[in-house]
Design a protein around this motif. Structure first.
Motif, PDB file in Angstrom:
ATOM      1  N   ASN A   2       0.822  -1.200   0.000  1.00  0.00           N
ATOM      2  CA  ASN A   2       0.000   0.000   0.000  1.00  0.00           C
ATOM      3  C   ASN A   2       0.861   1.256   0.000  1.00  0.00           C
ATOM      4  O   ASN A   2       0.539   2.259  -0.632  1.00  0.00           O
ATOM      5  N   SER A   4       3.832   1.514  -1.331  1.00  0.00           N
ATOM      6  CA  SER A   4       4.361   1.686  -2.703  1.00  0.00           C
ATOM      7  C   SER A   4       3.299   2.265  -3.610  1.00  0.00           C
ATOM      8  O   SER A   4       3.561   3.143  -4.440  1.00  0.00           O
ATOM      9  N   ASN A   5       2.067   1.776  -3.471  1.00  0.00           N
ATOM     10  CA  ASN A   5       0.987   2.300  -4.299  1.00  0.00           C
ATOM     11  C   ASN A   5       0.769   3.778  -4.042  1.00  0.00           C
ATOM     12  O   ASN A   5       0.498   4.565  -4.950  1.00  0.00           O
TER      13      ASN A   5
END
Length: 567
Positions: A2, A4-5
């Motif tokens: 999450n 990284s997103n």
């Protein structure tokens, strides 16, 4: 994941062309995902990024959109964006690499890099006798300075990557300011007077300056080896100016294709042959025969009636005129009205058959200028054949020295505004005559005097030129006064050079290679603007820095200079 997103979502909001600082973990790409670009074998798993400077949106254009680039004018106006293109940045790095190779080779050969003045004398007149303000001029080349440097004895071998300035036209290989690899050497050979130092005559090099030739060939071989990975021959071919003009109609011939010009004078019937000889002329022909028709036939049809043909006689050979085609030549009828004129001997000698195309032109027996009408036609046919896919020229470099140019000319339109009908120097007024022609010089047979001048040609492009210099003051004064017929004020502007020669100057010679043109060839681009960081347009304007620009009237007033309208 999450996290990284979230980072990627934030990065997607950053305007294109912005500067960011990225931190993360480097991974090797899977084999099937690797790309042939810098860092194409890896990928970064971003853990942190920071926006350093956001780019405006939209920008004038996107340099990354190679297929959607704006006009060259727009790209020059925003050159700092255009330079982001990989092609241009790669060109600049290659230019730097070549400059390093040049300096390294010349340093190894014992050359000393010396800077010469950029502020030079503006006119040949004696400005001290006038009350007007004095001005500098920007030099076209360091010619006088480098000769004086060698004459001083302080340096035996000089070089520099010299900045030069000329009022050039807007061709793709010209700029008002440019760079040349400039060098000069003391104690160069002077033709036959020092046989032990000359290169020899086995390869047609019959002038002095063999030492300059040796250096340049080593330099060029090093550049091609290290930059192109291509090994050039130990010796470059040599061709005299007379042979180049006779065979190719050009003083910078492209020898990668045939289609050579033929002198047909000796095959003409009488009284045509005698009439040409009496007028000091020859008749030349360019022939596209049936064997070459598959290459140049379509090109021959396309150029029919075009400007390049206007000074030529074009004759399409058919069965009906095979034995009489010479009678269709307008050039022939100015010499003789005798008919019929049989072409039997000409056909046999030249291989003319039905289906051939022949172009004819007269020219002076002693060639002059840089090209002939048939030479220009030859290049036009080649260009058309290449465009149609019928001719593919070898990409290999074909280096060629051209030597034994006429020392003086009346066929240079660029110099006529200064010459006013007088002789002008084909190269420059400091070029030495060939030793074999010194007697002709003093006898007044000026058109027959050849110079110790050499040009280096690559695939039909002149990339450099130089000469052995006059080191005898009396000969130099004779050339100024008796041949070029310079006025006293014009000659006075060279008084310092004459005096330097009288102070025991050694024999010397040199050359200058066009660095920008050389780089355009190495970078495989059509225009030198692609290898210069901040070039001018074809009309000499700098769209980025908005120059040239009007000067402030208050500044002009300080120098007593007023606009043309007097305000």
């Amino acid at each position: 994941m999450n996290h990284s997103n979230g980072i990627l979502a934030s990065m997607s909001q950053v305007p294109t062309e912005s500067t960011v600082l990225v931190e993360g973990i480097v991974h090797a790409r899977p084999e099937h995902q690797r790309r042939p670009i810098p860092s194409g074998d890896i990928e970064v798993e971003v853990t942190k990024f920071r926006l350093l400077n956001a780019a405006d949106s939209p920008l004038p254009f996107m340099s990354s959109h190679a297929g959607k680039l704006p006009s060259e004018e727009q790209r020059l106006r925003y050159r700092y964006l255009d330079l982001r293109r990989p092609e241009l940045s790669s060109n600049l790095r290659k230019r730097s690499e070549v400059a390093h190779i040049v300096r390294h080779v010349l340093h190894e050969e014992g050359f000393t890099e010396v800077e010469t003045p950029l502020l030079f004398k503006s006119t040949p007149e004696d400005l001290e006798s006038h009350p007007e303000p004095l001005f500098y001029a920007l030099p076209q080349s360091p010619q006088q300075a480098k000769q004086l440097l060698i004459a001083s004895g302080a340096v035996d071998k000089y070089y520099q990557l010299a900045r030069c300035f000329r009022d050039e036209d807007g061709r793709k290989d010209r700029q008002p300011e440019f760079t040349q690899i400039d060098l000069e050497m003391a104690f160069v050979s002077w033709g036959e007077d020092i046989p032990s130092l000359t290169t020899g005559t086995a390869d047609n090099w019959r002038i002095g300056g063999g030492e300059v030739r040796d250096i340049i060939e080593r330099l060029v071989r090093a550049v091609w080896s290290k930059v192109e990975g291509f090994e050039l021959p130990e010796r470059f071919k040599v061709m005299t100016y007379a042979e180049a003009m006779s065979r190719f109609g050009s003083d910078k011939p492209d020898t990668r294709f045939g289609l050579e010009i033929k002198n047909v004078t000796s095959h003409l019937p009488e009284p045509l042959r005698s009439s040409l000889i009496e007028h000091g002329e020859i008749l030349e022909a360019l022939i596209v025969d049936k064997a070459e028709h598959h290459i140049f036939g379509r090109a021959a049809k396309k150029i029919k009636g075009m400007e390049v043909e206007k000074r030529l006689d074009r004759i399409d050979i058919k069965d009906a005129n095979l034995e009489s085609w010479l009678e269709a030549s307008k050039a022939i009828h100015t010499l003789s009205e005798v008919t019929p004129l049989s072409t039997t001997e000409l056909n046999a000698a030249l291989g003319v058959i039905s289906g051939s195309t022949v172009w004819l032109a007269k020219r002076p027996r002693i060639a002059e200028g840089g090209s002939t009408p048939l030479g220009q036609l030859r290049l036009a046919l080649s260009e058309e054949a290449q465009c149609s896919g019928q001719l593919t020229l070898s990409p290999k470099p074909h280096f060629l020295w051209i030597t034994e140019f006429p020392l003086f000319t009346r066929a240079d339109e660029d110099k006529e505004f200064l010459a006013h009908g007088r002789w002008s120097s084909s190269h420059h007024p400091f070029t030495a005559p060939m030793r074999q022609d010194i007697e002709k010089l003093y006898e007044g047979r000026i058109s027959e005097v050849r110079g110790q001048h050499y040009d280096l040609v690559l695939n039909g492009v002149e990339i450099g030129g130089g000469s052995v210099r006059v080191h005898d003051a009396s000969m130099q004064e004779y050339i100024f006064s008796n041949v070029l017929q310079l006025s006293e004020s014009e000659t006075a502007s060279f008084s310092h050079l004459i005096h330097a020669l009288r102070c025991g100057a050694p024999p010397h010679g040199g050359i200058a290679l066009g660095f920008d043109r050389l780089m355009a060839i190495l970078c495989k681009t059509e225009t030198i603007r692609d290898v210069i960081a901040f070039p001018k347009t074809g009309t000499g304007k700098d769209l980025l820095f908005q120059s040239p620009a009007p000067a402030d009237p208050a500044v002009l007033e300080q120098y007593n200079v007023r606009p043309r309208n007097g305000r």
